[in-house]
Design a protein around this motif. Structure first.
Motif, short mmCIF file in Angstrom:
data_model
loop_
_atom_site.label_atom_id
_atom_site.label_comp_id
_atom_site.label_asym_id
_atom_site.label_seq_id
_atom_site.Cartn_x
_atom_site.Cartn_y
_atom_site.Cartn_z
N UNK A 44 0.84 -1.20 0.00
CA UNK A 44 0.00 0.00 0.00
C UNK A 44 0.88 1.24 0.00
N UNK A 45 0.46 2.33 -0.65
CA UNK A 45 1.27 3.55 -0.62
C UNK A 45 1.32 4.19 0.76
N UNK A 46 0.23 4.06 1.53
CA UNK A 46 0.18 4.60 2.89
C UNK A 46 -1.02 3.98 3.59
N UNK A 47 -0.90 3.79 4.90
CA UNK A 47 -2.01 3.29 5.69
C UNK A 47 -2.28 4.28 6.82
N UNK A 48 -3.55 4.57 7.04
CA UNK A 48 -3.95 5.41 8.16
C UNK A 48 -4.20 4.52 9.38
N UNK A 49 -3.93 5.07 10.55
CA UNK A 49 -4.16 4.36 11.81
C UNK A 49 -5.07 5.20 12.68
N UNK A 50 -6.20 4.63 13.05
CA UNK A 50 -7.10 5.29 14.01
C UNK A 50 -6.41 5.21 15.37
N UNK A 62 3.37 -0.60 14.27
CA UNK A 62 4.51 -1.50 14.08
C UNK A 62 4.31 -2.34 12.82
N UNK A 63 3.08 -2.78 12.57
CA UNK A 63 2.83 -3.56 11.36
C UNK A 63 3.10 -2.76 10.10
N UNK A 64 2.68 -1.51 10.07
CA UNK A 64 2.97 -0.68 8.91
C UNK A 64 4.46 -0.46 8.71
N UNK A 65 5.18 -0.20 9.80
CA UNK A 65 6.62 -0.01 9.70
C UNK A 65 7.33 -1.29 9.27
N UNK A 66 6.86 -2.43 9.77
CA UNK A 66 7.45 -3.71 9.39
C UNK A 66 7.30 -3.96 7.90
N UNK A 67 6.15 -3.54 7.34
CA UNK A 67 5.91 -3.73 5.91
C UNK A 67 6.59 -2.67 5.05
N UNK A 70 4.21 3.64 4.55
CA UNK A 70 4.09 4.91 5.25
C UNK A 70 2.87 4.90 6.15
N UNK A 71 3.07 5.25 7.44
CA UNK A 71 2.01 5.20 8.44
C UNK A 71 1.50 6.62 8.71
N UNK A 72 0.19 6.78 8.74
CA UNK A 72 -0.45 8.08 8.94
C UNK A 72 -1.36 8.00 10.17
N UNK A 73 -0.88 8.44 11.34
CA UNK A 73 -1.75 8.42 12.52
C UNK A 73 -2.86 9.46 12.39
N UNK A 91 -2.96 10.21 0.95
CA UNK A 91 -2.99 9.13 -0.02
C UNK A 91 -3.17 7.76 0.60
N UNK A 92 -3.64 7.71 1.85
CA UNK A 92 -3.86 6.42 2.51
C UNK A 92 -4.94 5.64 1.77
N UNK A 93 -4.68 4.35 1.55
CA UNK A 93 -5.66 3.50 0.86
C UNK A 93 -6.29 2.48 1.79
N UNK A 94 -5.80 2.39 3.02
CA UNK A 94 -6.36 1.49 4.03
C UNK A 94 -6.38 2.21 5.36
N UNK A 95 -7.31 1.82 6.21
CA UNK A 95 -7.38 2.35 7.57
C UNK A 95 -7.31 1.18 8.54
N UNK A 96 -6.33 1.23 9.44
CA UNK A 96 -6.16 0.21 10.47
C UNK A 96 -6.84 0.68 11.75
N UNK A 97 -7.64 -0.20 12.34
CA UNK A 97 -8.31 0.17 13.58
C UNK A 97 -8.75 -1.07 14.34
N UNK A 98 -9.26 -0.88 15.54
CA UNK A 98 -9.68 -1.98 16.39
C UNK A 98 -10.72 -2.83 15.67
N UNK A 99 -10.65 -4.15 15.89
CA UNK A 99 -11.47 -5.08 15.13
C UNK A 99 -12.95 -4.80 15.25
N UNK A 100 -13.42 -4.43 16.44
CA UNK A 100 -14.86 -4.21 16.62
C UNK A 100 -15.37 -2.99 15.87
#
Length: 469
Positions: A44-50, A62-67, A70-73, A91-100
């Motif tokens: 992914x070009x960038x992932x956003x983190x909630x 950490x997962x974004x950095x491992x991959x 670019x991580x966007x808080x 340019x985030x194409x995915x959003x990482x957040x709590x499963x629920x």
């Protein structure tokens, strides 16, 4: 993973290597959960983190950095317009957040990826280029929408290593704090710093005095609002006496709070200075002198300059105010998509124009006196730092909070105006109190009493939200 070296050091593994609000993971568990995330976001070009104060946020970053992505808080309390701007601009194409929450459509239709602390994966890929961008951190200026600050993996590593040196920060430490996980202080220092040095991390969730007292840290991070609350709870403050270091940043620490912490804990706090664009560049040292209202000297690899409005050097005489410029390996790689703003922020030889006004002592100790845009007051031919007047006001026992600004004046150019939260004291008494401690021209010409100062999420007073006179 060269940036977060603790994750590849199983001999230091602990069941509670990382604890956030009472939930813990070992390094092995964190690496496994982050690897599962990395496998899903790689490419992914960038992932956003909630960026809530949770284990899920730590795993996501950490997962974004491992991959190597670019991580966007994203601040969890961001309004719809701010959130939409960050997602679109980054340019985030995915959003990482709590499963629920991952199935909810709250991020403008961008696909959400659930983060599960119990999930495990094995991600294998070449180490990312140290020059690659690790984080895009959004910071607001005085005008316009927030700008995306591009921070490289190299800059993060250089800064954390310099701070580990300055603070004698090692794997034997337990870092405790309760700061937001979308800023440099709470995320870069407060999470990535622990994962680079190998120190145990305890994030308290909410940064209450009681939570800090119960955290069992050897190293504590806090902002002035947190430390002032701790100092008002003597029992909680005394519980920190066994800590090795108390670090304050993100805003000037009021001198009364500095002295109260020293009296209650047996040690003076360490103050440090930095910005999103520079990371942390100036700090008192663990083995050095700690002076109230001072942020120490440049950390390893960093150089600073003090200049006048025309760019000429300002003497290091402990009195003359100038704008602070910063250079070195911790600097950002520019504002995302804004080359003109990037050029304007840097000198021809690559120093960052902080916009902060400072005074430097002959021994190199730095003292920040305010922002050039709001805190440099030009009154009657004098250049006055608002921070110095604020510190003097806070020395009065009746004053709980203070913010000082310059207001237009027909004769002086600007007059000093103080906004205070105080009880049982008059305007004249406060004016006289400041004039007795500072030069007479630094006394407030007007004092406005408020119930509370407007503040942002990091506890900094927001002066543009102060009511007009």
């Amino acid at each position: 993973m060269e940036l977060l070296t603790a994750l590849s050091a199983p001999e230091r593994d602990r069941e509670d290597a990382v604890t956030v609000d009472g939930r813990s993971l070992s390094y092995e568990e964190l690496a496994g959960a982050a690897s599962a995330v990395a496998s899903r976001v790689a490419g992914a070009p960038a992932v956003a983190v909630h960026a809530t104060p949770t284990l899920e946020t730590v795993i996501a970053v950490v997962g974004g950095l491992l991959a190597g992505v670019r991580v966007v808080p994203v601040p969890p309390d961001a309004g719809t317009a701010e959130r939409a701007h960050i997602l679109r601009d980054s340019g985030a194409t995915l959003v990482l957040r709590e499963a629920e929450d991952a199935g909810t459509d709250t991020y403008d239709g961008i696909e959400t990826v659930p983060v599960r602390p119990g999930e495990r994966g094995r991600f294998r890929a070449p180490l990312p280029d140290p020059e690659a961008i690790a984080l895009t951190l959004y910071t607001s200026g005085t005008t316009g929408a927030p700008k995306g600050v591009q921070v490289s993996r190299r800059a993060v590593a250089a800064d954390l290593d310099a701070l580990a040196d300055a603070w004698a920060w090692t794997a034997d430490d337990t870092l405790a704090h309760g700061l937001p996980l979308f800023h440099v202080h709470g995320l870069v220092l407060g999470v990535l710093g622990a994962l680079r040095t190998g120190s145990r991390l305890v994030h308290t969730g909410r940064p209450t005095p009681q939570a800090y007292a119960a955290a069992g840290g050897t190293l504590y991070f806090g902002v002035p609002t947190v430390w002032s609350r701790v100092a008002r709870e003597p029992e909680a403050a005394r519980a920190l006496a066994s800590a090795r270091l108390l670090v304050s940043g993100s805003a000037p620490l009021p001198e009364p709070v500095f002295r109260d912490l020293a009296a209650l804990t047996g040690q003076s706090p360490v103050e440090r200075y930095g910005m999103t664009e520079t990371l942390i560049t100036v700090s008192a040292r663990a083995d050095g002198e700690r002076r109230p209202a001072c942020v120490g000297r440049p950390v390893a690899g960093v150089a600073t300059r003090l200049v006048a409005e025309d760019g000429s050097p300002v003497p290091y005489d402990g009195a003359t105010v100038g704008e602070l410029l910063v250079g070195g390996p911790t600097l950002f790689d520019g504002y995302l998509g804004r080359p003109e703003a990037t050029r304007a922020a840097l000198t021809d030889d690559g120093f960052f124009r902080t916009g902060d006004m400072a005074v430097v002592e002959p021994d190199g100790t730095h003292r920040i006196v305010g922002r050039a845009s709001t805190d440099l007051i030009k009154s009657g031919g004098y250049r006055i730092g608002a921070g110095e007047v604020e510190s003097a006001l806070l020395d009065h026992p009746a004053v709980a909070e203070a913010a000082v600004v310059g207001a237009p004046h027909p004769d002086l150019g600007q007059q000093i105006v103080a906004y205070v939260v105080a009880d049982g004291v008059s305007e004249g008494e406060l004016v006289a109190f400041v004039a007795d401690r500072l030069s007479a021209h630094k006394r407030p010409r007007a004092v406005r009493f408020l119930d509370a100062l407007p503040r942002n999420a990091m506890g900094k007073p927001v002066k543009k939200l102060l009511p007009p006179l």
